[in-house]
Structures are given as structure tokens and as C-alpha cells.
Design an enzyme around this catalytic site. Structure first.
Site, PDB file in Angstrom:
ATOM      1  N   GLY A   1       9.991  26.993  35.843  1.00  0.00           N
ATOM      2  CA  GLY A   1      10.138  26.208  34.610  1.00  0.00           C
ATOM      3  C   GLY A   1       9.440  24.860  34.730  1.00  0.00           C
TER       4      GLY A   1
ATOM      5  N   GLY B   1      10.541  19.485  30.579  1.00  0.00           N
ATOM      6  CA  GLY B   1      11.716  18.725  31.015  1.00  0.00           C
ATOM      7  C   GLY B   1      11.701  18.328  32.481  1.00  0.00           C
TER       8      GLY B   1
ATOM      9  N   TYR C   1      27.376  29.684  29.938  1.00  0.00           N
ATOM     10  CA  TYR C   1      26.471  28.723  30.596  1.00  0.00           C
ATOM     11  C   TYR C   1      27.176  28.147  31.833  1.00  0.00           C
ATOM     12  CZ  TYR C   1      23.486  24.618  31.363  1.00  0.00           C
ATOM     13  OH  TYR C   1      22.656  23.663  31.930  1.00  0.00           O
TER      14      TYR C   1
HETATM   15  N1  LIG Z   1      18.768  18.478  30.457  1.00  0.00           N
HETATM   16  C1  LIG Z   1      20.011  18.350  30.890  1.00  0.00           C
HETATM   17  O1  LIG Z   1      20.745  17.449  30.484  1.00  0.00           O
HETATM   18  C2  LIG Z   1      20.538  19.312  31.913  1.00  0.00           C
HETATM   19  C3  LIG Z   1      21.881  19.149  32.307  1.00  0.00           C
HETATM   20  C4  LIG Z   1      22.383  19.978  33.288  1.00  0.00           C
HETATM   21  C5  LIG Z   1      21.576  20.934  33.863  1.00  0.00           C
HETATM   22  N2  LIG Z   1      20.290  21.098  33.454  1.00  0.00           N
HETATM   23  C6  LIG Z   1      19.490  22.154  34.089  1.00  0.00           C
HETATM   24  O2  LIG Z   1      18.197  21.676  34.359  1.00  0.00           O
HETATM   25  C7  LIG Z   1      17.296  22.771  34.442  1.00  0.00           C
HETATM   26  C8  LIG Z   1      16.010  22.432  33.705  1.00  0.00           C
HETATM   27  O3  LIG Z   1      16.272  22.353  32.320  1.00  0.00           O
HETATM   28  P1  LIG Z   1      15.646  21.221  31.377  1.00  0.00           P
HETATM   29  O4  LIG Z   1      16.766  20.345  30.971  1.00  0.00           O
HETATM   30  O5  LIG Z   1      14.451  20.648  31.980  1.00  0.00           O
HETATM   31  O6  LIG Z   1      15.301  22.122  30.094  1.00  0.00           O
HETATM   32  P2  LIG Z   1      13.925  22.553  29.412  1.00  0.00           P
HETATM   33  O7  LIG Z   1      13.108  21.352  29.074  1.00  0.00           O
HETATM   34  O8  LIG Z   1      14.315  23.461  28.313  1.00  0.00           O
HETATM   35  O9  LIG Z   1      13.192  23.358  30.560  1.00  0.00           O
HETATM   36  C9  LIG Z   1      13.640  24.636  30.955  1.00  0.00           C
HETATM   37  C10 LIG Z   1      12.495  25.363  31.618  1.00  0.00           C
HETATM   38  O10 LIG Z   1      12.960  26.679  31.992  1.00  0.00           O
HETATM   39  C11 LIG Z   1      11.992  27.610  31.546  1.00  0.00           C
HETATM   40  N3  LIG Z   1      12.541  28.946  31.333  1.00  0.00           N
HETATM   41  C12 LIG Z   1      13.505  29.324  30.464  1.00  0.00           C
HETATM   42  N4  LIG Z   1      13.677  30.653  30.510  1.00  0.00           N
HETATM   43  C13 LIG Z   1      12.791  31.126  31.434  1.00  0.00           C
HETATM   44  C14 LIG Z   1      12.456  32.407  31.917  1.00  0.00           C
HETATM   45  N5  LIG Z   1      13.040  33.506  31.435  1.00  0.00           N
HETATM   46  N6  LIG Z   1      11.517  32.527  32.878  1.00  0.00           N
HETATM   47  C15 LIG Z   1      10.887  31.432  33.354  1.00  0.00           C
HETATM   48  N7  LIG Z   1      11.130  30.190  32.912  1.00  0.00           N
HETATM   49  C16 LIG Z   1      12.076  30.035  31.965  1.00  0.00           C
HETATM   50  C17 LIG Z   1      11.474  27.023  30.238  1.00  0.00           C
HETATM   51  O11 LIG Z   1      10.276  27.660  29.834  1.00  0.00           O
HETATM   52  P3  LIG Z   1       9.767  27.579  28.300  1.00  0.00           P
HETATM   53  O12 LIG Z   1       9.194  26.207  28.123  1.00  0.00           O
HETATM   54  O13 LIG Z   1       8.752  28.664  28.223  1.00  0.00           O
HETATM   55  O14 LIG Z   1      10.969  27.807  27.436  1.00  0.00           O
HETATM   56  C18 LIG Z   1      11.293  25.579  30.675  1.00  0.00           C
HETATM   57  O15 LIG Z   1      10.102  25.447  31.405  1.00  0.00           O
HETATM   58  C19 LIG Z   1      18.044  23.984  33.899  1.00  0.00           C
HETATM   59  O16 LIG Z   1      18.449  24.788  34.991  1.00  0.00           O
HETATM   60  C20 LIG Z   1      19.259  23.375  33.226  1.00  0.00           C
HETATM   61  O17 LIG Z   1      20.365  24.232  33.225  1.00  0.00           O
HETATM   62  C21 LIG Z   1      19.753  20.299  32.491  1.00  0.00           C
END
Ligand SMILES: NC(=O)c1ccc[n+]([C@@H]2O[C@H](COP(=O)([O-])OP(=O)(O)OC[C@H]3O[C@@H](n4cnc5c(N)ncnc54)[C@H](OP(=O)(O)O)[C@@H]3O)[C@@H](O)[C@H]2O)c1
Length: 306
Positions: free
Chosen positions: A23, A27, A179
């Protein structure tokens, strides 16, 4: 490096390191790719859309043109895609210093992956479990390798239910609880993987991190909810930047004082924001029986044997 102050000015040189970020196009993953690449690492940006990955890579290259970023296709909802990614990676690279299992989705409506897993458990846990297992040979050959799994404060809402792990057919599906369960699974897996490394005398460590609450694209499904137009503007004022949110996982990946089995998160109020520090997961995340059971179920369902 101290584990309370961690800024762009005191990052180690990463020349010679090979790092996979799942990913990595969005983000926290994109922020991590940028930092690691600027420090000299060879990055493999593992993304489901090559086009999106190349676009993000080109924005980084506009600022600094000597970054080593290789964009490779990986869809964590599809075991065949995970296998091809692992094969292609091993055909090109002989070592893997850091595997940052970062990709994730949050609170979609009930849906299943290509292999029939509930999508959050499938993407956030099963996909990364399979990926890590398929890369174990190269991780084992790289002294000092790290696997870093990205969890969440939301793990505290998660409960393991091995009788209905995948909310079969949507039975009792609650997107928030699902989740939470997937993020609890990230922690159970982290700690069991550390025991696996120790038992098999593999010179690698397994660590977890969480970003608090950070501005990324993760909230796209929340934006569809009826309450979103009232709550999201307030929420956005409260949350930290994706750069700050990425700090705990960057810290867990590269700080030299990190030990296997540790968990890092932001040090501010209720771990929602701030610089990275060592944090503690809820008690259930350290349950050895659940961790073993999850491992066995994951091996069975993914057909990836460690
Ligand atoms: N943001 C927060 O506040 C927060 C809080 C707690 C935990 N997290 C964790 O942080 C991590 C990163 O999330 P983020 O906040 O940076 O969100 P994000 O901006 O939505 O990034 C998520 C990434 O995961 C990729 N992804 C989703 N489904 C996938 C799949 N089937 N195969 C390969 N890649 C996939 C997305 O690809 P696409 O761009 O193609 O969709 C994107 O690159 C996640 O594990 C999330 O649970 C985030």
C-alpha cells in the site's frame, strides 16, 4: 535516536537496505516510502494499481531524482496475486531487510475477497500473513530483517471468534467490529511471528506499530455514512498529518533500539497523535492461545505454510 523525539533530521542512512511497503501509493505507506527512499534504501512499492504507484513515484522523483523505487503489483485480496508478487520479488532481489505490512481497508460494507475471506480480515490480516510466509526464505537469509505490521487503536474493539472468523455470508457483520478484529489479528500475528523467529533461531524481528488517527484515504467508507457530513469536518480538525501518522511505523522499521515483539504508537493524548513511543496493546492481543489458533487457521485458509 531516542524513542520520543524522531524527526526527519535524525534518520539513519538506509543505503544497501531493501524494503517492501505494501500500500505504498497512499497515506502512511506513501509517507514511509518517501522517507525510506530519501535515506537511500531500495524500495519496492507493492500496490494493487501500478498506475497509481507510478503516479506517486513520479511526484517523489520531481523533488529528488535519485530515489530507488520499484513499483510492483500486489493485490492482497487475491492469493494468486500474492504468490506472483513473491515470485517476482525473489527473481529480482536476494535480500529483504524490512517488510512493512501497511496496506489496509476500513469499514467497507460486507464483501469477500477472491478467496472467499471477509474483506477486512482478508486484506488486513490474511493477505499479509500469506505474503510474509511466502517471503520467509528471503527474510531468513537477511540478518537483522524486520517485519512490521500496522495495527490500530481500533484493535481494542476487536474480538476473536474462531467459530465465525469471517462473518460467513455476512452473518452478524458489523463493519467496525470486523475492522477491530482484523487489527487485533495484526497484533496476534506480530507476537506469534516473533515467537516463530525465536523458536527457529531466525535472525529477524517482528514488530507492530499504529498511527493514532491520521489524515489519509482510509476514511473513504466512513465518508458514505449518514453522520459523516456532521462529524467528519470536526474529526479532520482533530487528526494529525499522514507524515506524523507514519512516524511510528517508520520508527519501528528503522530505529536501532527496537526489539522484537514491541509495539509503537504516537505518544500524545490517548495515543491519537504525537511522536512515536513504545505502547501497550490490550491484554487479548497477547493471548498465546488465540495467536496460535489464528496462525493455524491462517495457514489452513491461505495454504501458506511457514
Ligand atoms: N489513517 C489512520 O488514521 C489509521 C489509523 C489506524 C490504522 N491505520 C492503518 O494504517 C494502514 C495504512 O492506511 P492509510 O491510513 O494510509 O490508508 P490509505 O491512504 O487508504 O492507504 C491504504 C493503502 O492500502 C492499499 N490497499 C488496500 N487494499 C489493498 C489490496 N487489496 N491490495 C493491496 N493494497 C491495498 C491502498 O491501495 P489503493 O490506493 O489502491 O486503494 C492504499 O495504498 C492501514 O493498515 C490502516 O488500517 C490507519
Amino acid at each position: 535516536m531516542s524513542n520520543t523525539i524522531f524527526t526527519s533530521n535524525n534518520l539513519p542512512d538506509l543505503s544497501g537496505k531493501t524494503i517492501i511497503v505494501t500500500g505504498g501509493n497512499s497515506g502512511l505507506g506513501a509517507e514511509s516510502v518517501k522517507v525510506f527512499a530519501e535515506q537511500g534504501a531500495q524500495i519496492v512499492m507493492a500496490v494493487r494499481s501500478i498506475e497509481k504507484g507510478e503516479e506517486v513515484k513520479s511526484t517523489f522523483l520531481k523533488v529528488c531524482d535519485d530515489l530507488a523505487i520499484d513499483v510492483m503489483q500486489l493485490d492482497l485480496t487475491n492469493l494468486q496475486s500474492i504468490k506472483s508478487f513473491a515470485q517476482q520479488f525473489k527473481a529480482k532481489y536476494t535480500k529483504l531487510d524490512i517488510l512493512l505490512n501497511n496496506a489496509g481497508i476500513m469499514i467497507p460494507p460486507y464483501q469477500t475477497t477472491t478467496d472467499g475471506f471477509e474483506s477486512q480480515m482478508g486484506t488486513n490480516h490474511m493477505g499479509h500473513f500469506a505474503l510474509t510466509g511466502l517471503l520467509m526464505d528471503v527474510l531468513s537469509k537477511t540478518p537483522g530483517a524486520r517485519v512490521v505490521n500496522v495495527s490500530s487503536i481500533a484493535h481494542k474493539m476487536g474480538k476473536m471468534d474462531f467459530n465465525n472468523l469471517m462473518y460467513e455470508g455476512g452473518k452478524n457483520y458489523n463493519a467496525t467490529k470486523a475492522y477491530g478484529r482484523s487489527k487485533l489479528a495484526n497484533l496476534l500475528f506480530t507476537f506469534e511471528l516473533q515467537r516463530y523467529f525465536e523458536k527457529n533461531k531466525i535472525q529477524a524481528i517482528s514488530v507492530a506499530a499504529h498511527p493514532g488517527v491520521s489524515q489519509t484515504n482510509l476514511f473513504k467508507f466512513a465518508a458514505d455514512a449518514w453522520y459523516a457530513k456532521f462529524l467528519l469536518p470536526v474529526f479532520k480538525l482533530m487528526i494529525q498529518s499522514s507524515r506524523m501518522g507514519a512516524m511510528p511505523q517508520i520508527y519501528a522499521s528503522i530505529a536501532d533500539n527496537v526489539k522484537g515483539g514491541e509495539y509503537y504508537g504516537p505518544g500524545g493524548l490517548r495515543e491519537m497523535w504525537g511522536y512515536p513511543t513504545l505502547v501497550k496493546a490490550k491484554d487479548e492481543a497477547y493471548n498465546i492461545n488465540d495467536a496460535r489458533q489464528l496462525w493455524e487457521v491462517s495457514e489452513k485458509l491461505t495454504s501458506v505454510k511457514y
